[in-house]
Design a protein around this motif. Sequence first.
Motif, short mmCIF file in Angstrom:
data_model
loop_
_atom_site.label_atom_id
_atom_site.label_comp_id
_atom_site.label_asym_id
_atom_site.label_seq_id
_atom_site.Cartn_x
_atom_site.Cartn_y
_atom_site.Cartn_z
N PHE A 71 0.81 -1.30 -0.16
CA PHE A 71 0.20 0.21 -0.11
C PHE A 71 0.88 1.65 0.41
CE2 PHE A 71 -2.84 3.37 2.09
CZ PHE A 71 -3.60 3.31 1.23
N VAL A 72 1.66 1.23 0.87
CA VAL A 72 2.73 2.79 0.78
C VAL A 72 3.52 2.51 -0.41
CG1 VAL A 72 4.99 3.35 1.65
CG2 VAL A 72 3.16 2.43 3.44
N MET A 130 1.12 4.15 -2.73
CA MET A 130 0.35 5.52 -2.25
C MET A 130 2.06 5.85 -3.01
SD MET A 130 -2.33 5.69 -1.40
CE MET A 130 -2.10 7.89 -1.18
N GLN A 131 3.20 5.59 -2.73
CA GLN A 131 4.02 6.90 -3.20
C GLN A 131 4.67 6.93 -4.94
OE1 GLN A 131 7.82 4.89 -1.35
NE2 GLN A 131 7.03 5.58 0.48
N VAL A 191 0.25 8.49 -6.04
CA VAL A 191 0.23 9.54 -5.05
C VAL A 191 0.94 10.83 -4.65
CG1 VAL A 191 -1.74 10.51 -3.50
CG2 VAL A 191 -2.14 8.17 -4.20
#
Length: 124
Positions: free
Chosen positions: A113-114, A117-118, A121
């Motif tokens: 997930f991280v 997102m990086q 987003v």
Amino acid sequence: MFNFEKTRWVYLIIITLLHVIPLGNDLNLAVNNSYLFDGLRLDHMLHGMIFIPAYFLIQGKSKTSFTKTFIFLSITLTFAALCEMLQIVLPYRAFTIPDLTANLLGAFIGFSFVQIMQFFVFKK
């Protein structure tokens, strides 16, 4: 403002305590005998869910190179494994491979997930 350092330590302490303190027979039986889907026990889902934020909190605000990402992921997966293995020496808790797998899977989901997102987003 969000304090990563304080939150990280509170999270690590709470997760460790959840793995070592006795929960009581009634709660253990209720969680262990509850199934969400065919073959997926509630306790395995909970094991995975509590480790989803682990990578994010261990990494904190650090800028991540490939090497740092590997180190943070290794620390997260090691913490998830050690929490379950700690139960080997506790007479009132039980070490199980499915719980270990759920811990590691939750940590890896949080890592994924991280990374997503990086990439999508927060990319510059």
